[in-house]
Design an enzyme around this catalytic site. Sequence first.
Site, PDB file in Angstrom:
ATOM      1  N   GLY A  59      10.111  56.407   0.876  1.00 56.61           N
ATOM      2  CA  GLY A  59       9.142  57.243   1.575  1.00 56.61           C
ATOM      3  C   GLY A  59       8.304  56.426   2.546  1.00 56.61           C
ATOM      4  CB  CYS A 117      -4.300  54.917  -8.926  1.00 57.98           C
ATOM      5  SG  CYS A 117      -5.458  56.020  -9.726  1.00 57.98           S
TER       6      CYS A 117
HETATM    7  C1  UDX Z   1      -0.533  56.859 -10.284  1.00 58.61           C
HETATM    8  C2  UDX Z   1       0.229  56.558 -11.581  1.00 58.61           C
HETATM    9  O1  UDX Z   1       1.498  57.171 -11.548  1.00 58.61           O
HETATM   10  C3  UDX Z   1      -0.557  57.094 -12.773  1.00 58.61           C
HETATM   11  O2  UDX Z   1       0.082  56.758 -13.992  1.00 58.61           O
HETATM   12  C4  UDX Z   1      -1.950  56.479 -12.769  1.00 58.61           C
HETATM   13  O3  UDX Z   1      -2.717  56.965 -13.796  1.00 58.61           O
HETATM   14  C5  UDX Z   1      -2.634  56.743 -11.455  1.00 58.61           C
HETATM   15  O4  UDX Z   1      -1.851  56.287 -10.383  1.00 58.61           O
HETATM   16  P1  UDX Z   1      -0.891  58.916  -8.688  1.00 58.61           P
HETATM   17  O5  UDX Z   1      -1.761  58.041  -7.886  1.00 58.61           O
HETATM   18  O6  UDX Z   1      -1.322  60.295  -8.947  1.00 58.61           O
HETATM   19  O7  UDX Z   1      -0.604  58.225 -10.120  1.00 58.61           O
HETATM   20  O8  UDX Z   1       0.494  59.002  -7.893  1.00 58.61           O
HETATM   21  P2  UDX Z   1       2.042  58.728  -8.174  1.00 58.61           P
HETATM   22  O9  UDX Z   1       2.718  59.993  -8.487  1.00 58.61           O
HETATM   23  O10 UDX Z   1       2.210  57.606  -9.094  1.00 58.61           O
HETATM   24  O11 UDX Z   1       2.473  58.253  -6.705  1.00 58.61           O
HETATM   25  C6  UDX Z   1       1.851  57.123  -6.151  1.00 58.61           C
HETATM   26  C7  UDX Z   1       2.351  56.945  -4.723  1.00 58.61           C
HETATM   27  O12 UDX Z   1       3.707  56.514  -4.727  1.00 58.61           O
HETATM   28  C8  UDX Z   1       2.293  58.229  -3.899  1.00 58.61           C
HETATM   29  O13 UDX Z   1       1.913  57.912  -2.580  1.00 58.61           O
HETATM   30  C9  UDX Z   1       3.743  58.716  -3.938  1.00 58.61           C
HETATM   31  O14 UDX Z   1       4.087  59.490  -2.815  1.00 58.61           O
HETATM   32  C10 UDX Z   1       4.501  57.378  -3.936  1.00 58.61           C
HETATM   33  N1  UDX Z   1       5.841  57.450  -4.551  1.00 58.61           N
HETATM   34  C11 UDX Z   1       5.943  57.713  -5.893  1.00 58.61           C
HETATM   35  C12 UDX Z   1       6.968  57.223  -3.749  1.00 58.61           C
HETATM   36  O15 UDX Z   1       6.867  57.006  -2.537  1.00 58.61           O
HETATM   37  N2  UDX Z   1       8.207  57.244  -4.351  1.00 58.61           N
HETATM   38  C13 UDX Z   1       8.367  57.503  -5.690  1.00 58.61           C
HETATM   39  O16 UDX Z   1       9.514  57.519  -6.160  1.00 58.61           O
HETATM   40  C14 UDX Z   1       7.193  57.750  -6.484  1.00 58.61           C
END
Ligand code: UDX
Length: 445
Positions: A258, A265
């Site tokens: 992506g 976080c």
């Molecule tokens: C994250 C952790 O997953 C969670 O356990 C913690 O408590 C807080 O931080 P969150 O910030 O809500 O949660 O987002 P997450 O779903 O983990 O995605 C983080 C980032 O990575 C987003 O920008 C998402 O778009 C990106 N991402 C995630 C990708 O680009 N590819 C993926 O396969 C997964």
Amino acid sequence: MTGGSATTQASKIGVVGAGYVGLTTAACLAHLGHQVVCADVDTERVDRLRRGEIPIVEEGLAEIVAATLANGTLTFEVGAARAAVDADVVFLCVPTPQGPDGGADLRYIEGAAAEIADALRPGALVVNKSTVPVGSTRAVEDVLHRPDVAVVSNPEFLREGTAVGDFLHPDRVVIGADDRAAGERLADVYAPLNASVLITDPASAETIKYAANGFLAMKVSFVNAIAAMCEAVGANVDDVVEGIGSDQRIGRSFLKPGPGWGGSCFPKDSKALVKLAADYGYDFTMMKGVIDVNDEQRRRMVGKVRTALGAGPGGGLRGALVAVLGLTFKAGTDDLRDSPSLTMVRSLLASGATVRAFDPTVGDRADGAKAVTLEGIELVGDPFRAARGARVLVIATEWPEFAKLDLAAIASTMADDAVIVDTRNLLDPAAVRAAGLGYDGVGRP
Ligand code: UDX
Ligand code: UDX
């Protein structure tokens, strides 16, 4: 690791901070049968919550808050002390923003601890749920100065957008306690979840949180780096991910290429992890690499838009109209914090481009109309108005509705020789090309 037992004693619980983490924690603990008081400094937020209005987009949260407000197990108050009065257990869920040196800024945690210190009843348990560096449990103990009160660490692993489900069905509950009995008291609060519980020491629990986020961010940076390599060698990242993800030692989760990771976080926790390691004399070069790849990935997305506009790497973009679908850092949330979409948009605006954007959660005003602008971005009410006359359309956030777009209609409203830059690999490249549009994904031929 121990399994929970269904039957448990309802506890009187205070939660300080009614944000994504605090509100979800308070509502879910009330849903489990505990008596919960959730407090926040923001009086307007508390007033809205008392009316059952949820100030964040979070699936299923409104229903749980409505039910627990109705059955009286959840109430909202202004000020941390109100949450601590008469409580058996008090959770701290206040912000730990990034400090100027990259470390976590503990002023809100210490502030909240100071606010509750005198209100706590003897024998109460204080729980650090905010993401804090190693040693913060001790820091809270020092502020409380209450030898009759135990402080434990209990990091959260909630993902925005699925926070309620993540809370009620956790892979594990992690508790960091010097006093084993205090750790088991907290495990009891979670007993109705029947989840596996790890009770360890505070330093290990605090490290688990950063290590978990660091590892997940590393996985995403790795697949983005592989996607860049696929573009260079002519491979297809979709198949590469299938080929590596089917190895159980690797797993498919968090391998979606992506625009780079963002949110409240990963960005701050990854930097805090590097800072924390440095404070203890370890140069965490690997994590620095994970962060560098992510910064590079955001720049690569801008590069793709420039290429699609036929503009060179540094040239001005005056007169260029770019449509952007999605502004939040990921789908399922209204959170714009450290959003890769906004990083890209700001760079395009800085080069003189006009950006017209649609996001299902951004800009909704109280009167139902869409706010007109956000940081110089023209906000519109649907994807077609965003695409009208644009030379490039960017899929920036993976909202499911964008995968169902009528591509022929989009093509007919865009400018000639229009291109879709799909930073989320959400669309079918062949279908986009069949609609007469150019296509550029992430790591896709
Ligand atoms: C994250 C952790 O997953 C969670 O356990 C913690 O408590 C807080 O931080 P969150 O910030 O809500 O949660 O987002 P997450 O779903 O983990 O995605 C983080 C980032 O990575 C987003 O920008 C998402 O778009 C990106 N991402 C995630 C990708 O680009 N590819 C993926 O396969 C997964
Ligand atoms: C926060 C932290 O940012 C994160 O590091 C931690 O892991 C969990 O808690 P989040 O819930 O996403 O994450 O924060 P946010 O949505 O900003 O909510 C924090 C709430 O605390 C806000 O409603 C704010 O008004 C409130 N707050 C802040 C207090 O009640 N007291 C304070 O002193 C500061």
